[in-house]
Design a protein around this motif. Structure first.
Motif, PDB file in Angstrom:
ATOM      1  N   GLY A 295      -7.800  18.690  -1.021  1.00 26.53           N
ATOM      2  CA  GLY A 295      -7.340  18.718   0.372  1.00 26.53           C
ATOM      3  C   GLY A 295      -7.765  17.481   1.137  1.00 26.53           C
ATOM      4  O   GLY A 295      -6.992  16.932   1.942  1.00 26.53           O
ATOM      5  N   ARG A 296      -9.002  17.042   0.871  1.00 26.45           N
ATOM      6  CA  ARG A 296      -9.464  15.817   1.549  1.00 26.45           C
ATOM      7  C   ARG A 296      -8.668  14.603   1.077  1.00 26.45           C
ATOM      8  O   ARG A 296      -8.347  13.720   1.874  1.00 26.45           O
ATOM      9  CB  ARG A 296     -10.950  15.605   1.270  1.00 26.45           C
ATOM     10  N   VAL A 297      -8.355  14.552  -0.213  1.00 25.49           N
ATOM     11  CA  VAL A 297      -7.558  13.438  -0.722  1.00 25.49           C
ATOM     12  C   VAL A 297      -6.193  13.416  -0.047  1.00 25.49           C
ATOM     13  O   VAL A 297      -5.694  12.366   0.377  1.00 25.49           O
ATOM     14  CB  VAL A 297      -7.422  13.542  -2.251  1.00 25.49           C
TER      15      VAL A 297
ATOM     16  N   ALA B 238      -2.038  14.467  -5.914  1.00 21.81           N
ATOM     17  CA  ALA B 238      -2.787  15.549  -5.272  1.00 21.81           C
ATOM     18  C   ALA B 238      -1.928  16.801  -5.162  1.00 21.81           C
ATOM     19  O   ALA B 238      -2.386  17.927  -5.406  1.00 21.81           O
ATOM     20  CB  ALA B 238      -3.275  15.109  -3.895  1.00 21.81           C
ATOM     21  N   GLU B 239      -0.652  16.601  -4.800  1.00 23.13           N
ATOM     22  CA  GLU B 239       0.239  17.755  -4.700  1.00 23.13           C
ATOM     23  C   GLU B 239       0.505  18.361  -6.077  1.00 23.13           C
ATOM     24  O   GLU B 239       0.618  19.586  -6.240  1.00 23.13           O
ATOM     25  CB  GLU B 239       1.559  17.318  -4.052  1.00 23.13           C
ATOM     26  N   LEU B 240       0.548  17.501  -7.116  1.00 24.11           N
ATOM     27  CA  LEU B 240       0.760  17.990  -8.470  1.00 24.11           C
ATOM     28  C   LEU B 240      -0.402  18.850  -8.929  1.00 24.11           C
ATOM     29  O   LEU B 240      -0.207  19.895  -9.592  1.00 24.11           O
ATOM     30  CB  LEU B 240       0.960  16.802  -9.415  1.00 24.11           C
TER      31      LEU B 240
ATOM     32  N   LEU C  61       0.816  -1.217   0.000  1.00 23.65           N
ATOM     33  CA  LEU C  61       0.000   0.000   0.000  1.00 23.65           C
ATOM     34  C   LEU C  61       0.848   1.264   0.000  1.00 23.65           C
ATOM     35  O   LEU C  61       0.334   2.354  -0.282  1.00 23.65           O
ATOM     36  CB  LEU C  61      -0.932   0.007   1.214  1.00 23.65           C
ATOM     37  N   ARG C  62       2.112   1.137   0.359  1.00 26.05           N
ATOM     38  CA  ARG C  62       2.961   2.325   0.414  1.00 26.05           C
ATOM     39  C   ARG C  62       3.037   3.025  -0.956  1.00 26.05           C
ATOM     40  O   ARG C  62       2.910   4.250  -1.068  1.00 26.05           O
ATOM     41  CB  ARG C  62       4.371   1.940   0.841  1.00 26.05           C
ATOM     42  N   THR C  63       3.236   2.222  -1.984  1.00 24.79           N
ATOM     43  CA  THR C  63       3.437   2.816  -3.314  1.00 24.79           C
ATOM     44  C   THR C  63       2.193   3.544  -3.823  1.00 24.79           C
ATOM     45  O   THR C  63       2.281   4.712  -4.230  1.00 24.79           O
ATOM     46  CB  THR C  63       3.878   1.727  -4.304  1.00 24.79           C
ATOM     47  N   PRO C  64       1.005   2.916  -3.834  1.00 24.89           N
ATOM     48  CA  PRO C  64      -0.175   3.668  -4.315  1.00 24.89           C
ATOM     49  C   PRO C  64      -0.498   4.879  -3.459  1.00 24.89           C
ATOM     50  O   PRO C  64      -0.949   5.903  -3.977  1.00 24.89           O
ATOM     51  CB  PRO C  64      -1.295   2.634  -4.288  1.00 24.89           C
ATOM     52  N   LEU C  65      -0.285   4.789  -2.132  1.00 22.77           N
ATOM     53  CA  LEU C  65      -0.560   5.949  -1.298  1.00 22.77           C
ATOM     54  C   LEU C  65       0.401   7.093  -1.622  1.00 22.77           C
ATOM     55  O   LEU C  65       0.009   8.271  -1.634  1.00 22.77           O
ATOM     56  CB  LEU C  65      -0.447   5.563   0.181  1.00 22.77           C
ATOM     57  N   SER C  66       1.657   6.763  -1.868  1.00 26.86           N
ATOM     58  CA  SER C  66       2.615   7.802  -2.255  1.00 26.86           C
ATOM     59  C   SER C  66       2.214   8.425  -3.587  1.00 26.86           C
ATOM     60  O   SER C  66       2.328   9.652  -3.788  1.00 26.86           O
ATOM     61  CB  SER C  66       4.016   7.204  -2.360  1.00 26.86           C
ATOM     62  N   SER C  67       1.695   7.586  -4.486  1.00 26.02           N
ATOM     63  CA  SER C  67       1.254   8.113  -5.771  1.00 26.02           C
ATOM     64  C   SER C  67       0.062   9.042  -5.613  1.00 26.02           C
ATOM     65  O   SER C  67      -0.011  10.110  -6.247  1.00 26.02           O
ATOM     66  CB  SER C  67       0.900   6.953  -6.709  1.00 26.02           C
TER      67      SER C  67
END
Length: 504
Positions: free
Chosen positions: A319-321, A300-302, A289-295
């Motif tokens: 913001g919620r995401v 979202a930041e992009l 789950l680390r990889t998809p959460l980082s994505s």
């Protein structure tokens, strides 16, 4: 979320203390033996006494016969014909022995009464003794009377004469009483010695008989002391083969215990395999789950960095995401940490300055919760322990976050650090509302929450105190909690603490 450590013992009901099986077996053997010896002793004494009294009665019949036929005895007499006054002349009949009693009763009054001594010396009886003899019925049946004084108990018989008088004859029971007393003494001594010998033999037999049962109990005790709550367990202890003979009761118990241990070992092995699979799944899932959460967080930041101002709904959604992805990342990291600790992975070990660690953690808590009052109580010299500084900082941070999340604004939280021997003692206390009693005992369990609604506003995952417990346990320490309204204290104890000498 807080609670008191769960009790590990079951209260024993108060009452009369029960004796051991060995004691009860001895009592079951000794008590009937005492009863049997007592019955045999009483019966034998009664039989001997009856036989001795019967012999006295036989002699008494001869005494009475000689007294009744005194006047018809031929030949010269060894005394005056009438005898001394107040002394029955039939006492002088031939064949009367020492201690023979004679009395004459006229109209219910004893007129003559005496006892024959050695060489025909006669001792008269007093009035009281004569009154006792006067009450003997003249039916020719032997009776026992107590004349008191030196004479004691006599066996007497009263018979009527042709001239209307009553003639009383008697023989002493002193020798009979002495023989019975000696017999009682011998029986008591022999019975007591026999009882002691039998009790000693019974104790030896019972002890040797119950020795296999003691070995069974020893095996059960060793198994009960094994840590069976978690991890892989091998129950190597078994009852010895010589104590599992099904032909004996103790052997049946030993065989049943061996079957029980085999069943428990199989169940524990199955449980451990299941737990291992679950931990492996959690670790793998957390890692994946680390990889998809980082994505998700990256995209979202992009979106936020794109030129132009985003519409309000879109900005709120992004913001919620981000917040949910951050919360999910924190949960995944906590699950991964617990999985690694459960798998027994060793933490890094270096010298950790707990004093500096406490200062940093409380500073972080002050920034995160400015509406709380944070206090420090530190020793004069640093407290050093071997351990993983990151994990220890995380554990202390979780305790402070727990105090911040579950107490109202304005609550005072105090962190104290001290040492006791070679152990460091770290306390986090607050004057908040305390922990509900029904929640005590489960706060260190995973996903335990004080709010059953699982409020997301508090940001709690229910793993904070579980991580504290796992980290402290991995360092060889212990964490406990006590709570009442207005005073809640979490206490962490870590081993191998040192305090360097202060510089001069």
């Amino acid at each position: 979320m807080r609670a008191h450590p769960r009790s590990t013992g079951t209260p024993v009901p108060r009452g009369r203390r029960r004796a051991s099986l060995r004691a009860r077996l001895l009592v079951a053997f000794v008590v009937p033996l005492v009863v049997v010896l007592a019955v045999v002793g009483v019966a034998s004494v009664a039989a001997v006494r009856h036989e001795l009294v019967s012999q006295v009665d036989t002699r008494l019949e001869d005494v009475a016969f000689r007294s009744a036929n005194y006047d018809r005895q031929p030949g010269p007499r060894d005394h005056d014909e009438a005898g001394p006054p107040g002394r029955p002349d039939f006492l002088y009949a031939r064949g009367q022995g020492e201690g023979t009693l004679g009395a004459r009763v006229v109209d219910g009054v004893c007129t003559e009464a005496a006892v024959l001594g050695a060489r025909f010396q006669v001792a008269p009886l007093d009035g009281g003794q004569g009154e006792v003899l006067a009450t003997v019925p003249p039916d020719g049946r032997p009776r026992t009377v107590d004349l008191g004084g030196e004479l004691g108990r006599y066996r007497v018989v009263a018979t009527g004469t042709d001239d209307g008088e009553v003639q009383v004859n008697g023989l002493p029971l002193a020798s009979t009483s002495a023989a019975v007393t000696n017999l009682v003494g011998v029986e008591l001594l022999v019975g007591l010695l026999s009882l002691m010998a039998a009790a000693a033999a019974a104790a030896l037999v019972v002890r040797r008989t119950l020795r296999p049962l003691a070995r069974v109990a020893t095996t059960a005790t060793r198994v009960s002391e094994l840590p069976l709550s978690s991890g892989e367990v091998h129950l190597v202890d078994r009852v010895p083969p010589q104590d599992t003979d099904p032909r004996t009761e103790v052997g049946q118990v030993g065989a049943a215990l061996n079957r029980l241990l085999a069943h428990v070992e199989g169940s524990l092995a199955a449980r451990h395999a299941s737990e291992t699979q679950v931990r492996q799944f959690v670790a793998d899932a957390s890692h994946e789950l680390r990889t998809p959460l980082s994505s998700i967080r990256g995209y979202a930041e992009l979106v936020r960095r794109q030129g132009g101002e985003l519409p309000a709904p879109v900005s709120h959604a992004v913001g919620r995401v981000e917040s949910e992805a951050l919360r999910m990342s924190s949960l995944v990291e906590e699950l991964l940490l617990l999985a690694r600790l459960d798998a027994g992975r060793e933490l890094s070990s270096e010298e950790v300055d707990l004093t500096a660690l406490v200062v940093d953690a409380v500073s972080d808590a002050h920034v995160a919760g400015p509406d709380h009052r944070w206090q420090l109580d530190l020793p004069d010299t640093p407290v050093l322990v071997p351990g993983d500084p990151d994990r220890l900082h995380q554990a202390l941070g979780n305790l402070l976050a727990n105090a911040r999340a579950h107490t109202p604004a304005g609550t005072t939280a105090t962190t104290r650090l001290s040492t006791a021997g070679d152990r460091a003692r770290l306390e986090v206390s607050d004057d908040g509302p305390g922990i509900p009693p029904e929640l005590l005992g489960s706060v260190f369990e995973r996903f335990a929450r004080g709010d059953p609604a699982r409020s997301r506003t508090a940001g709690s995952t229910g793993l904070g105190l579980a991580i504290v417990h796992a980290v402290v346990t991995a360092h060889g320490g212990a964490v406990t909690v006590t709570s009442r309204p207005g005073h809640t204290v979490f206490t962490v104890r870590l081993p191998h603490a040192t305090r360097p000498a202060p510089e001069r």
